[in-house]
Enzyme design. Structure first.
Site, PDB file in Angstrom:
ATOM      1  N   ASP A  93     -26.469   3.788   6.352  1.00  0.00           N
ATOM      2  CA  ASP A  93     -27.403   2.840   5.750  1.00  0.00           C
ATOM      3  C   ASP A  93     -28.516   2.599   6.777  1.00  0.00           C
ATOM      4  O   ASP A  93     -28.470   3.138   7.879  1.00  0.00           O
ATOM      5  CB  ASP A  93     -26.682   1.550   5.347  1.00  0.00           C
ATOM      6  CG  ASP A  93     -26.144   0.779   6.544  1.00  0.00           C
ATOM      7  OD1 ASP A  93     -26.355   1.213   7.692  1.00  0.00           O
ATOM      8  OD2 ASP A  93     -25.501  -0.259   6.329  1.00  0.00           O
ATOM      9  N   CYS A 305       2.765   7.000  -6.111  1.00  0.00           N
ATOM     10  CA  CYS A 305       1.565   7.218  -5.293  1.00  0.00           C
ATOM     11  C   CYS A 305       1.874   8.299  -4.258  1.00  0.00           C
ATOM     12  O   CYS A 305       2.949   8.313  -3.646  1.00  0.00           O
ATOM     13  CB  CYS A 305       1.139   5.927  -4.603  1.00  0.00           C
ATOM     14  SG  CYS A 305      -0.246   6.149  -3.458  1.00  0.00           S
ATOM     15  N   CYS A 307       0.301   8.804  -1.416  1.00  0.00           N
ATOM     16  CA  CYS A 307      -0.229   8.521  -0.074  1.00  0.00           C
ATOM     17  C   CYS A 307       0.908   8.500   0.961  1.00  0.00           C
ATOM     18  O   CYS A 307       2.088   8.363   0.624  1.00  0.00           O
ATOM     19  CB  CYS A 307      -1.011   7.208  -0.052  1.00  0.00           C
ATOM     20  SG  CYS A 307      -0.046   5.727   0.240  1.00  0.00           S
ATOM     21  N   CYS A 310       3.158   5.307   0.785  1.00  0.00           N
ATOM     22  CA  CYS A 310       4.094   5.219  -0.341  1.00  0.00           C
ATOM     23  C   CYS A 310       5.164   6.310  -0.288  1.00  0.00           C
ATOM     24  O   CYS A 310       6.268   6.119  -0.791  1.00  0.00           O
ATOM     25  CB  CYS A 310       3.331   5.287  -1.662  1.00  0.00           C
ATOM     26  SG  CYS A 310       2.343   3.803  -1.941  1.00  0.00           S
ATOM     27  N   HIS A 336      -3.128   3.389   1.947  1.00  0.00           N
ATOM     28  CA  HIS A 336      -2.850   3.304   0.500  1.00  0.00           C
ATOM     29  C   HIS A 336      -4.110   2.933  -0.281  1.00  0.00           C
ATOM     30  O   HIS A 336      -4.424   3.559  -1.297  1.00  0.00           O
ATOM     31  CB  HIS A 336      -1.732   2.309   0.202  1.00  0.00           C
ATOM     32  CG  HIS A 336      -1.609   2.064  -1.270  1.00  0.00           C
ATOM     33  ND1 HIS A 336      -0.947   2.929  -2.107  1.00  0.00           N
ATOM     34  CD2 HIS A 336      -2.144   1.097  -2.067  1.00  0.00           C
ATOM     35  CE1 HIS A 336      -1.074   2.506  -3.360  1.00  0.00           C
ATOM     36  NE2 HIS A 336      -1.787   1.388  -3.361  1.00  0.00           N
TER      37      HIS A 336
HETATM   38 ZN   LIG Z   1       0.210   4.673  -1.776  1.00  0.00          ZN
END
Ligand SMILES: [Zn+2]
Length: 400
Positions: A93, A305, A307, A310, A336
């Site tokens: 930015d 999930c 990830c 998880c 996550h």
């Molecule tokens: Zn997860």
């Protein structure tokens, strides 16, 4: 040209587009969510973790890097990618958002903005030319024009003077840009929540012909319906063959609604900021894994999930880490949340490719809003404490 956006498919039911952004550091499928690495790091994660959760472009903040460690130092290190060892693309930015957020510490003139550092109180001056010089030195693939981001609410006359100054500054940014073959400079449209100013700003900025456009000044406290309305006014005025980037917007429902209205790129600190308070995204809304109800809950944060958090750890363990102030708790919640948003965009792109985005949006939003309504109801029943996302952390200037 440093960056080229390719349209792959239009959604028959909405303004959504499936596309591909070609950059000097790889091809990025759009619509895309960009994790924020304010200080040239996505907080608590190393670059491999950010890459492994599927992110291919991240955002970094010019204001922070200009003040510390300094753009000259980053340039000396070989630019932002090499300095932070990130092999994907980077967007910076311009620093405008942070500088204008320093309400008591800055003075605006036509030439630029004088401000005091939030770190040590030292005085600095950022103009369109200076902001672009800093961004040229940092070396991101996509750099943003120096604009004025108005707060909300904002009075009409101020908003009008502000978009006109932003247009003059955009022209100066373009003239000052020294590396157009390596870095793409995106213009930024503003206009607060006034439809005619949103139109005027789009016309003035588009007339300068940028390779992409940021939509600024939204999600700054206005009701969501107003944000949607402004997108519906402004997005159709942006060139159909250039990417559109809704700046600072990144809650799951906002991503879905933004894509629906024709936005291709998003960024937000929300996933990592709420992670630091032990709050995570699940398809049924936000969940505060720090809460007592998860003390003996041995399920993962979100069943199914993919990830790292998880696949390997339970809610009970992550809650324990958060309660004990262990760094790993923050890292797991951040992983996550970022994976949740990156996967959300993967699912949106798959739905766009299959022509089923309207159904996807309806199902996602129904489940999300129902879960959030239930969460608010339970928080009310618990006296307002149980599900609060933790103490409000000031959004500015550190945490955008
Ligand atoms: Zn997860």
């Amino acid at each position: 040209m440093a960056v080229r956006w390719e349209l792959l498919r239009r959604d028959p039911a909405s303004a959504a587009r499936l596309g591909r952004l070609h950059t000097p550091h790889g091809v990025i499928e759009t619509p895309v969510f960009m994790p924020v690495g304010t200080q040239a790091t996505v907080k608590t994660l190393n670059p491999e973790e950010v890459w492994d959760l599927g992110a291919r472009i991240i955002l970094s903040n010019t204001y922070h890097l200009y003040l510390r460690p300094g753009h000259d130092l980053v340039q000396e290190a070989g630019g932002l990618h090499r300095f932070m060892n990130w092999k994907g693309a980077v967007l910076t930015d311009s620093g405008g958002f942070q500088v204008f957020s320093l309400a008591d510490l800055r003075k605006i003139t036509e030439e630029g903005v004088q401000f005091r550092s939030h770190i040590d109180g030292s005085t600095h001056f950022l103009s369109p030319e200076k902001a672009i010089a800093v961004e040229n030195a940092l070396g991101a693939d996509i750099i943003m024009a120096f604009d004025e981001c108005t707060p909300w609410p904002c009075d009409y006359d101020y908003a009008k003077r502000s978009i006109e100054r932003t247009a003059r500054w955009a022209a100066r940014c373009k003239a000052a840009h020294a590396r157009p073959d390596e870095q793409a400079l995106f213009g930024i449209v503003q206009g607060s929540t006034f439809a005619d100013l949103r139109r005027q700003s789009a016309e003035e900025i588009v007339a300068l012909d940028f390779p992409g456009y940021g939509i600024g000044g939204l999600s700054v406290g206005e009701p969501k319906e107003l944000m949607h309305e402004m997108l519906e006014v402004q997005v159709p005025l942006l060139p159909d063959d250039r990417p559109r980037y809704l700046m600072g917007v990144g809650s799951p429902e906002d991503l879905v609604e933004g894509v629906w209205r024709g936005v291709d790129m998003f960024d937000c600190v929300l996933p990592t900021r709420i992670a630091r308070h032990g709050t995570v995204f699940v398809p049924d809304g936000k969940m505060t894994v720090r809460n007592a109800e998860f003390a003996r809950d041995f399920l993962p944060i979100q069943e199914g999930c993919d990830c790292y958090a998880c696949r390997n750890f339970s809610r009970a363990y992550i809650r324990h880490l958060l309660k004990a102030d262990e760094m790993l708790g923050l890292r797991l919640c951040s992983i996550h949340n970022l994976r949740f948003l990156v996967r959300l965009m993967e699912e949106i792109r798959a739905a766009l490719a299959a022509g089923t985005f309207a159904e996807y949006r309806k199902a996602f939003l129904e489940r999300w809003h129902a879960g959030e309504a239930e969460r608010r109801e339970r928080a009310r029943a618990a006296g307002g404490a149980g599900h609060a996302p933790g103490p409000a952390e000031p959004l500015l200037p550190e945490n955008r």
